[in-house]
Write a protein that holds these residues in place. Structure first.
Motif, PDB file in Angstrom:
ATOM      1  N   THR A  61      -0.596 -10.571  -9.012  1.00  0.00           N
ATOM      2  CA  THR A  61       0.623 -11.087  -9.622  1.00  0.00           C
ATOM      3  C   THR A  61       1.786 -10.290  -9.053  1.00  0.00           C
ATOM      4  OG1 THR A  61      -0.577 -11.599 -11.664  1.00  0.00           O
ATOM      5  CG2 THR A  61       1.838 -11.499 -11.796  1.00  0.00           C
ATOM      6  N   PRO A  62       2.680 -10.967  -8.298  1.00  0.00           N
ATOM      7  CA  PRO A  62       3.835 -10.237  -7.759  1.00  0.00           C
ATOM      8  C   PRO A  62       4.730  -9.736  -8.897  1.00  0.00           C
ATOM      9  CG  PRO A  62       3.608 -12.411  -6.743  1.00  0.00           C
ATOM     10  CD  PRO A  62       2.665 -12.367  -7.891  1.00  0.00           C
ATOM     11  N   LEU A  63       5.314  -8.577  -8.676  1.00  0.00           N
ATOM     12  CA  LEU A  63       6.316  -8.061  -9.600  1.00  0.00           C
ATOM     13  C   LEU A  63       7.370  -7.331  -8.782  1.00  0.00           C
ATOM     14  CD1 LEU A  63       5.695  -4.731 -10.085  1.00  0.00           C
ATOM     15  CD2 LEU A  63       3.840  -5.708 -11.354  1.00  0.00           C
ATOM     16  N   ALA A  89      -6.308   4.893  -6.924  1.00  0.00           N
ATOM     17  CA  ALA A  89      -4.887   4.834  -7.309  1.00  0.00           C
ATOM     18  C   ALA A  89      -4.306   6.240  -7.341  1.00  0.00           C
ATOM     19  CB  ALA A  89      -4.719   4.144  -8.657  1.00  0.00           C
ATOM     20  N   HIS A  90      -5.055   7.177  -7.891  1.00  0.00           N
ATOM     21  CA  HIS A  90      -4.612   8.572  -7.930  1.00  0.00           C
ATOM     22  C   HIS A  90      -4.428   9.115  -6.512  1.00  0.00           C
ATOM     23  CE1 HIS A  90      -4.246  12.702  -9.259  1.00  0.00           C
ATOM     24  NE2 HIS A  90      -5.176  13.017  -8.384  1.00  0.00           N
ATOM     25  N   GLU A  91      -5.342   8.768  -5.626  1.00  0.00           N
ATOM     26  CA  GLU A  91      -5.318   9.261  -4.250  1.00  0.00           C
ATOM     27  C   GLU A  91      -4.120   8.721  -3.468  1.00  0.00           C
ATOM     28  OE1 GLU A  91      -6.732  11.758  -1.444  1.00  0.00           O
ATOM     29  OE2 GLU A  91      -7.795  11.455  -3.334  1.00  0.00           O
ATOM     30  N   ILE A  92      -3.738   7.467  -3.689  1.00  0.00           N
ATOM     31  CA  ILE A  92      -2.646   6.872  -2.900  1.00  0.00           C
ATOM     32  C   ILE A  92      -1.296   6.939  -3.597  1.00  0.00           C
ATOM     33  CG2 ILE A  92      -4.203   5.353  -1.622  1.00  0.00           C
ATOM     34  CD1 ILE A  92      -3.068   3.022  -3.388  1.00  0.00           C
ATOM     35  N   ASN A  93      -1.250   7.388  -4.833  1.00  0.00           N
ATOM     36  CA  ASN A  93       0.022   7.487  -5.539  1.00  0.00           C
ATOM     37  C   ASN A  93       0.950   8.422  -4.755  1.00  0.00           C
ATOM     38  OD1 ASN A  93       1.794   6.927  -7.738  1.00  0.00           O
ATOM     39  ND2 ASN A  93       1.347   8.962  -8.545  1.00  0.00           N
ATOM     40  N   GLY A  94       2.110   7.917  -4.380  1.00  0.00           N
ATOM     41  CA  GLY A  94       3.062   8.700  -3.600  1.00  0.00           C
ATOM     42  C   GLY A  94       2.997   8.446  -2.104  1.00  0.00           C
ATOM     43  N   VAL A  95       1.871   7.962  -1.593  1.00  0.00           N
ATOM     44  CA  VAL A  95       1.740   7.649  -0.170  1.00  0.00           C
ATOM     45  C   VAL A  95       2.624   6.444   0.144  1.00  0.00           C
ATOM     46  CG1 VAL A  95       0.122   6.898   1.624  1.00  0.00           C
ATOM     47  CG2 VAL A  95      -0.589   8.606  -0.070  1.00  0.00           C
ATOM     48  N   ASN A  96       3.313   6.471   1.238  1.00  0.00           N
ATOM     49  CA  ASN A  96       4.205   5.382   1.667  1.00  0.00           C
ATOM     50  C   ASN A  96       5.321   5.119   0.656  1.00  0.00           C
ATOM     51  OD1 ASN A  96       2.514   4.870   3.949  1.00  0.00           O
ATOM     52  ND2 ASN A  96       1.205   3.611   2.664  1.00  0.00           N
ATOM     53  N   GLY A  97       5.597   6.079  -0.214  1.00  0.00           N
ATOM     54  CA  GLY A  97       6.598   5.868  -1.248  1.00  0.00           C
ATOM     55  C   GLY A  97       6.125   4.963  -2.367  1.00  0.00           C
ATOM     56  N   TRP A  98       4.825   4.773  -2.464  1.00  0.00           N
ATOM     57  CA  TRP A  98       4.249   3.893  -3.482  1.00  0.00           C
ATOM     58  C   TRP A  98       4.056   4.638  -4.803  1.00  0.00           C
ATOM     59  CZ3 TRP A  98      -0.536   1.258  -0.791  1.00  0.00           C
ATOM     60  CH2 TRP A  98      -0.089   0.503   0.305  1.00  0.00           C
ATOM     61  N   THR A  99       4.105   3.878  -5.877  1.00  0.00           N
ATOM     62  CA  THR A  99       3.648   4.327  -7.180  1.00  0.00           C
ATOM     63  C   THR A  99       2.424   3.487  -7.493  1.00  0.00           C
ATOM     64  OG1 THR A  99       5.882   4.881  -7.898  1.00  0.00           O
ATOM     65  CG2 THR A  99       4.232   4.562  -9.620  1.00  0.00           C
ATOM     66  N   ALA A 100       1.315   4.150  -7.752  1.00  0.00           N
ATOM     67  CA  ALA A 100       0.068   3.441  -8.043  1.00  0.00           C
ATOM     68  C   ALA A 100      -0.484   3.961  -9.367  1.00  0.00           C
ATOM     69  CB  ALA A 100      -0.954   3.668  -6.927  1.00  0.00           C
ATOM     70  N   LYS A 101      -0.820   3.030 -10.253  1.00  0.00           N
ATOM     71  CA  LYS A 101      -1.393   3.412 -11.547  1.00  0.00           C
ATOM     72  C   LYS A 101      -2.362   2.340 -11.994  1.00  0.00           C
ATOM     73  CE  LYS A 101       2.459   1.420 -14.092  1.00  0.00           C
ATOM     74  NZ  LYS A 101       3.514   1.627 -15.046  1.00  0.00           N
ATOM     75  N   THR A 102      -3.226   2.706 -12.925  1.00  0.00           N
ATOM     76  CA  THR A 102      -4.214   1.756 -13.435  1.00  0.00           C
ATOM     77  C   THR A 102      -4.211   1.767 -14.951  1.00  0.00           C
ATOM     78  OG1 THR A 102      -5.986   3.404 -13.392  1.00  0.00           O
ATOM     79  CG2 THR A 102      -5.768   1.992 -11.448  1.00  0.00           C
ATOM     80  N   VAL A 110      -6.567  -3.028 -14.336  1.00  0.00           N
ATOM     81  CA  VAL A 110      -5.360  -3.576 -13.728  1.00  0.00           C
ATOM     82  C   VAL A 110      -4.748  -2.467 -12.885  1.00  0.00           C
ATOM     83  CG1 VAL A 110      -3.039  -4.491 -14.107  1.00  0.00           C
ATOM     84  CG2 VAL A 110      -4.928  -5.247 -15.560  1.00  0.00           C
ATOM     85  N   LEU A 111      -4.604  -2.730 -11.607  1.00  0.00           N
ATOM     86  CA  LEU A 111      -3.985  -1.814 -10.657  1.00  0.00           C
ATOM     87  C   LEU A 111      -2.564  -2.293 -10.409  1.00  0.00           C
ATOM     88  CD1 LEU A 111      -4.017   0.442  -8.449  1.00  0.00           C
ATOM     89  CD2 LEU A 111      -4.968  -1.306  -6.897  1.00  0.00           C
ATOM     90  N   THR A 112      -1.589  -1.411 -10.604  1.00  0.00           N
ATOM     91  CA  THR A 112      -0.195  -1.735 -10.325  1.00  0.00           C
ATOM     92  C   THR A 112       0.279  -0.836  -9.198  1.00  0.00           C
ATOM     93  OG1 THR A 112       0.188  -2.338 -12.631  1.00  0.00           O
ATOM     94  CG2 THR A 112       2.135  -1.900 -11.287  1.00  0.00           C
ATOM     95  N   VAL A 113       0.804  -1.464  -8.139  1.00  0.00           N
ATOM     96  CA  VAL A 113       1.310  -0.719  -6.986  1.00  0.00           C
ATOM     97  C   VAL A 113       2.717  -1.223  -6.704  1.00  0.00           C
ATOM     98  CG1 VAL A 113       0.921  -0.033  -4.590  1.00  0.00           C
ATOM     99  CG2 VAL A 113      -1.035  -0.595  -6.058  1.00  0.00           C
ATOM    100  N   THR A 114       3.674  -0.307  -6.694  1.00  0.00           N
ATOM    101  CA  THR A 114       5.069  -0.668  -6.430  1.00  0.00           C
ATOM    102  C   THR A 114       5.693   0.327  -5.466  1.00  0.00           C
ATOM    103  OG1 THR A 114       5.821   0.591  -8.354  1.00  0.00           O
ATOM    104  CG2 THR A 114       5.427  -1.775  -8.680  1.00  0.00           C
ATOM    105  N   ALA A 115       6.822  -0.073  -4.902  1.00  0.00           N
ATOM    106  CA  ALA A 115       7.596   0.783  -4.009  1.00  0.00           C
ATOM    107  C   ALA A 115       9.056   0.379  -4.102  1.00  0.00           C
ATOM    108  CB  ALA A 115       7.100   0.640  -2.575  1.00  0.00           C
ATOM    109  N   ALA A 116       9.936   1.309  -3.814  1.00  0.00           N
ATOM    110  CA  ALA A 116      11.374   1.023  -3.845  1.00  0.00           C
ATOM    111  C   ALA A 116      11.810   0.274  -2.593  1.00  0.00           C
ATOM    112  CB  ALA A 116      12.164   2.325  -3.994  1.00  0.00           C
ATOM    113  N   ALA A 117      11.183   0.551  -1.469  1.00  0.00           N
ATOM    114  CA  ALA A 117      11.582  -0.055  -0.195  1.00  0.00           C
ATOM    115  C   ALA A 117      11.062  -1.481  -0.078  1.00  0.00           C
ATOM    116  CB  ALA A 117      11.058   0.781   0.965  1.00  0.00           C
ATOM    117  N   PRO A 118      11.952  -2.438   0.211  1.00  0.00           N
ATOM    118  CA  PRO A 118      11.515  -3.837   0.351  1.00  0.00           C
ATOM    119  C   PRO A 118      10.402  -4.028   1.387  1.00  0.00           C
ATOM    120  CG  PRO A 118      13.902  -3.716   0.247  1.00  0.00           C
ATOM    121  CD  PRO A 118      13.407  -2.303   0.348  1.00  0.00           C
ATOM    122  N   LYS A 119      10.446  -3.265   2.482  1.00  0.00           N
ATOM    123  CA  LYS A 119       9.405  -3.376   3.506  1.00  0.00           C
ATOM    124  C   LYS A 119       8.040  -3.001   2.915  1.00  0.00           C
ATOM    125  CE  LYS A 119       8.132  -1.613   8.052  1.00  0.00           C
ATOM    126  NZ  LYS A 119       8.483  -0.723   9.140  1.00  0.00           N
TER     127      LYS A 119
END
Length: 153
Positions: A61-63, A89-102, A110-119
């Protein structure tokens, strides 16, 4: 008939090949503490990886800034989801500027992955669940540590 110099290099099955490679590394290391080695733990983890990759269902689901992935399964697949997705999720949280949580659910995570950068937002969505799970170069080191008895989920 193949020429005598042709020698197969593939072990015939990916989990078997991974285990074979780890065993070769352990055997080549004179510092290996064989009393701590746990190849069965690695085998069980590779079973989890197969369950997650081949049998888990993931609905994206896009957000804003990324996506959520509702990852579900039954039996052994559900167990693999519950072990692997939060740990990754814990391992990749912060990588590439991502926020990852479950968040756990009754039939998965439910895995949620977001980033500030549009790319990065586009990248998260393009990768989808299993692509996000494949992110990072920690897998191989993790497998070796697990086989050495140094780490488990």
């Amino acid at each position: 008939m193949s020429p005598p110099s042709a020698v197969p290099t593939m072990p015939g099955q990916d989990a078997f090949g991974t285990i074979q490679e780890i065993v070769r590394i352990l055997e080549a290391d004179p510092g290996t503490d064989w009393s701590q080695v746990d190849i069965e733990a690695l085998r069980q983890h590779l079973v989890d990886m197969n369950e997650l990759t081949l049998n888990a269902k993931a609905v994206a689901t896009p957000l804003d800034g990324g996506a959520t992935y509702a990852v579900t399964g039954d039996g052994r697949t559900l167990e693999a989801i519950r072990r692997m997705v939060p740990a990754h999720a814990h391992e990749i949280n912060g990588v590439n500027g991502w926020t990852a949580k479950t968040e756990p659910t009754t039939n998965g995570v439910v895995l949620t992955v977001t980033a500030a950068a549009p790319k990065e937002t586009a990248r998260i969505r393009g990768l989808g669940f299993i692509g996000v799970m494949a992110q990072g170069s920690h897998h191989q080191a993790h497998h070796l540590a697990m086989a050495r008895g140094e780490f488990s989920h």
